[in-house]
Structure formats: structure tokens, C-alpha cells
Design an enzyme around this catalytic site. Structure first.
Site, PDB file in Angstrom:
ATOM      1  N   ASP A 171     -11.408   2.856  -0.175  1.00  0.00           N
ATOM      2  CA  ASP A 171     -11.485   3.195  -1.596  1.00  0.00           C
ATOM      3  C   ASP A 171     -10.190   3.809  -2.108  1.00  0.00           C
ATOM      4  OD1 ASP A 171     -12.042   5.488  -0.002  1.00  0.00           O
ATOM      5  OD2 ASP A 171     -12.900   6.507  -1.742  1.00  0.00           O
ATOM      6  N   GLU A 181     -13.685   7.955   0.946  1.00  0.00           N
ATOM      7  CA  GLU A 181     -12.831   9.074   1.349  1.00  0.00           C
ATOM      8  C   GLU A 181     -12.325   9.856   0.147  1.00  0.00           C
ATOM      9  OE1 GLU A 181      -9.058  11.178   2.350  1.00  0.00           O
ATOM     10  OE2 GLU A 181      -9.424   9.583   0.888  1.00  0.00           O
TER      11      GLU A 181
END
Length: 471
Positions: free
Chosen positions: A114, A179
Site C-alpha cells: 500500500d 502498513e
């Protein structure tokens, strides 16, 4: 370490060497042999907007598209009998690579899929999800954080498997999907799965520090900094509640005024200077012999000059972060109408906690600095700094990474460092004692010139970063 010890792990180092080569994105480095197919895959990855907005707001459609890209880009990884692939928490990935000697404790390579949100209005020279190439550089959100490592690791594994590679020591590749919003679903569920299988790791390697060129003008050559810890974090909410009223008849002190005074006290009284009491001491000690005079003299005698170096570093926001726990007022909310005195005023303050302090110590200092019972202090979230991983001459993980870096770039100086930002590797601390944070990317940073001028001149100067765009 003995020669026999290193030869036994030659394949492990070779894997990391390939990862380093394939992850490097500095187009001007002549050691990097660019593979058109590899860069095509990486650009496709960057174009997928795998944005995390919050723990409950992620781009699920993009994450599924990214999964399809991985399967198409790395068919050997997904079909090899040596590799077990699992989807974790719907979007994260765990790859288990079997070793020929199962008695050897495995290690782990960690990265994340991400990215943070990006808008073209933020000053990009190219659209953030275009992966446009300009002057041998690829521009886009995720080029440095962290899709270059995602694609580099899988490309390295794909290459080695095609060459008939089988490691002696097994290892894991973990790719988290959230994350950027703390990894509470991706990384944590990977950890739970490994705990259920009683897995323990010899070391873990995640994103973090880089090969920094220009870390200081007085430094003879670039340096590779391996993060051996990362700062803790705390978000504190300050609030003041008072009787509502009208602006025509204001009291001597309003809720906004009381809160503003408390916030100003926090800014005027920073956390104590702690330079030399954490991993940053090892950074200067490892680099000391590469400095010009007088920096070499100061760095070689931190037992005496650590307070002086710390005060010099504290002159700049970019280097102050290495000297202490930092204080950042990030949100201030009060009032709904120009002629109404608000009954509630709120502010949020974020602290990044130095390795020599604990979360509780920071909270105690906040209470004493605010010093006003009318101001309510609440902890929104927080955690202690991560333990400092070993970086001695006999530290297996650190020495393997260091040796691999020097195999690719023998001209570098390698030193331990501290990550001032946070990663989801902290969730793995129950599985592994040594967590290292390094991205094999050569980065020219303007922060080096700030640091150099701060140390040599001891005064604040304004410098513009040389990079026009956000990597």
C-alpha cells in the site's frame, strides 16, 4: 566471522545481492543493468493506486488488481514446488521458501504493497500514479515506499528459481497491504499465522534507511545506513472544557486561550536532548574515520563531545529528530461561529520517542509541562521505541546485510542508524530479536547539506531541496 561461516551462507548473501541490484532505482549508477521487463513490471505496479486512507478505508479493488499483477509477473514464484504462497487477511501475501537444511533458523524479508494518498495538486512533476520516466528516473507514489522492494524481492526470487536455486536456509517474504495505516490487519495477521506455527526468525529485513549520498559534505563518500531500531510514537489529545458564552461578554481566559498556552509551553520546552544515548551514537562512531576535521575529532570523541554535537544537530528540524523525542502539534480544533465562545477546544500532539526514553516518561513530561489542571491530557495511542538490534562484528543478520551491500558497492561506508519513522516490522518483535531496516536504493538527499552546514557553521540556514518532486 569465519570464512567457513560466510561460505555456508553464500546463497543467502547472493539472494540479497540480487535484491539490492534489482531494487536500485538510481538511473545514473553504472553498476545497475536495467532490465526492460523488470522496469515494465515495476511501472505497472506503481500505476495501481493501492492507497490506504485509514485502517477501515483501503482501496480493495486496487489491492486485488495488484495480486493479479504479481501472479502474472512472477509465474515461477507462484508455481515452484519450493515456494508456498498464502493470502493473509484477504490482501496480504506470505511466501514460504523451503531450505535444504530445515535445522537452520529462517529469516524474513518484509515489504508492503500500500501507499499513502497522492494528488496531482501536491506539486508533482508527473501524475503520481503515472510511473512516468523523466531523465532516467521513474516518478510515482510507491517508487521509494515501498513497491520497489516488493517487485525487487519477487524478481530476485523469480530469477534464482529459474536458475535452479535452492537455499540452504529457508526464508519468508511477507507483503503487507496496510502498513501505511499501522499494519493492524496485514502484518499482525501474518505474525499470528507464524506464531501458530511456532516460527522463530534469525533476523528480519524491512524498509527503512538507504544509501545516502550527501549525508554530510565532510564525509568522504556516500554511506549505507542500516536501521537497527525505530523511534516510538505517541499521540496525545489535549482538551479544555468551559462554559459557553457570547463574544460580546468574554471571560479573561477562553478555552482556546487556555489550550493555546498549554500547546505553546510544549513547543517552548522540548523534550530533553538525548543524543549519544541511542543508535545514533553508533552511526557517528562508524562514520567518524570518514569525516574531515573538525567533525572527525568530535565524532571520534563522543564520550566528551556528544552534548555539543547534539546541540548542533538540534538547530535544524531535519537533524533535531536524532537528538531527542520530537514534539509536533498536528491538529487544533475549536469554535463553530465567530461570535460564540466555544465550550470545548482540542489539540493533538504527536511525539516520536527517542530510544533512550519510554512512552510513560514522555507522558509524565507532558503532564508536568502542561501544568494546568484545566487541560485534560489523554493518550490516543502510543508505543515504546523498538529494541535496538545487534550490530556488532558477530551479529549474523547485520553482517550479512553489510557484506552484501559492500559486494555491490565496495566504495560505501556502512553504519547502523535509527529510523525516525515507523514500519509494521515492529509487530514481529515477538518472533525475532534482530530487525533491520534498509532499502537498497541510492538516494541523494538535501538533508546532508543541512547537516553539514549545521555542524560546520553552527547556525540556521534555509536550503531548498534539490529534488523537485516527491518520490
Amino acid at each position: 566471522l569465519s570464512k567457513q561461516y560466510f561460505y555456508r551462507e553464500m546463497l543467502l548473501r547472493f539472494l540479497w545481492l540480487i535484491v539490492a541490484v534489482l531494487c536500485l532505482s538510481r538511473g545514473t549508477n553504472k553498476r545497475v543493468a536495467r532490465s526492460p521487463s523488470q522496469w515494465s513490471r515495476t511501472r505497472k505496479a506503481i500505476r495501481i493506486p493501492t492507497v490506504s486512507y485509514s485502517p477501515t478505508d483501503i482501496n480493495a479493488t486496487a489491492l486485488h488488481e495488484f495480486s493479479r499483477l504479481l501472479r502474472k509477473a512472477f509465474p515461477t514464484v507462484f508455481s515452484s514446488s519450493l515456494v508456498q504462497h498464502e493470502v493473509v487477511a484477504d490482501y496480504s501475501h506470505l511466501f514460504t521458501v523451503q531450505g535444504s537444511q530445515p535445522d537452520l533458523v529462517p529469516y524474513m524479508l518484509l515489504a508492503h504493497i500500500d501507499v499513502v494518498p497522492a494528488s496531482e495538486s501536491d506539486g508533482w512533476d508527473a501524475p503520481p500514479f503515472s510511473a512516468k520516466e523523466i531523465d532516467n528516473f521513474i516518478y510515482g507514489r510507491g517508487t521509494l515506499d515501498d513497491k520497489e522492494c516488493v517487485m525487487g524481492m519477487l524478481q530476485a526470487l523469480e530469477y534464482l528459481l529459474l536458475k535452479g536455486y535452492r537455499p540452504q536456509r529457508g526464508f519468508y517474504i511477507g507483503l503487507g497491504h496496510d502498513e501505511e495505516v499501522s499494519g493492524l490487519n496485514g502484518a499482525l495477521n501474518i505474525v499470528r499465522l507464524l506464531k501458530q506455527r511456532n516460527v522463530h526468525l534469525s533476523f528480519l529485513l524491512d524498509e527503512g534507511l538507504l544509501v545516502v549520498d550527501g549525508v554530510m559534505k565532510g564525509l568522504d563518500g556516500p554511506a549505507a545506513l542500516i536501521g537497527v531500531s525505530e523511534k516510538g510514537s505517541a499521540t496525545v489529545k489535549l482538551s479544555v472544557t468551559s462554559a459557553p458564552g457570547h463574544s460580546s461578554m468574554p471571560p479573561r481566559e477562553s478555552s482556546i486561550g487556555i489550550l493555546a498556552a498549554a500547546v505553546k509551553r510544549l513547543e517552548d520546552n522540548p523534550m530533553p536532548m538525548l543524543f549519544g544515548q541511542g543508535p545514533e551514537r553508533g552511526t557517528f562512531e562508524h562514520l567518524a574515520h570518514k569525516f574531515i576535521f573538525p567533525i572527525r575529532f568530535l565524532a571520534s570523541n563522543l564520550w566528551l563531545f556528544a552534548p555539543i554535537v547534539g546541540r548542533l544537530l538540534a538547530l535544524k528540524p531535519e537533524t533535531n529528530a536524532f537528538s531527542r523525542t520530537t514534539t509536533a502539534v498536528t491538529m487544533f480544533n475549536a469554535g463553530v461561529k465567530v461570535n460564540v465562545l466555544p465550550s470545548v477546544a482540542e489539540a493533538y500532539v504527536n511525539f516520536r520517542i527517542h530510544s533512550a526514553q519510554s512512552l510513560q516518561e514522555v507522558l509524565d513530561l507532558v503532564d508536568s509541562t502542561v501544568g494546568d489542571q484545566r487541560v485534560k491530557v489523554e493518550v490516543v495511542d502510543g508505543f515504546d521505541p523498538l529494541p535496538v538490534s545487534s550490530y556488532s562484528e558477530t551479529s549474523y543478520g547485520f553482517q550479512i546485510i553489510k557484506k552484501s551491500i559492500l559486494d555491490v558497492f565496495p566504495q560505501l561506508t556502512v553504519a547502523p542508524g535509527i529510523c525516525v519513522a515507523n514500519t509494521d516490522s515492529r509487530h514481529f518483535k515477538d518472533l525475532v530479536a534482530d530487525i533491520y531496516r534498509f532499502i537498497p536504493i541510492w538516494l541523494v538527499q538535501y538533508i546532508g547539506r543541512l547537516l553539514e552546514r549545521t555542524l560546520l557553521q553552527g547556525q540556521s540556514q534555509h536550503l531548498q531541496p534539490p529534488l523537485k518532486t516527491k518520490p
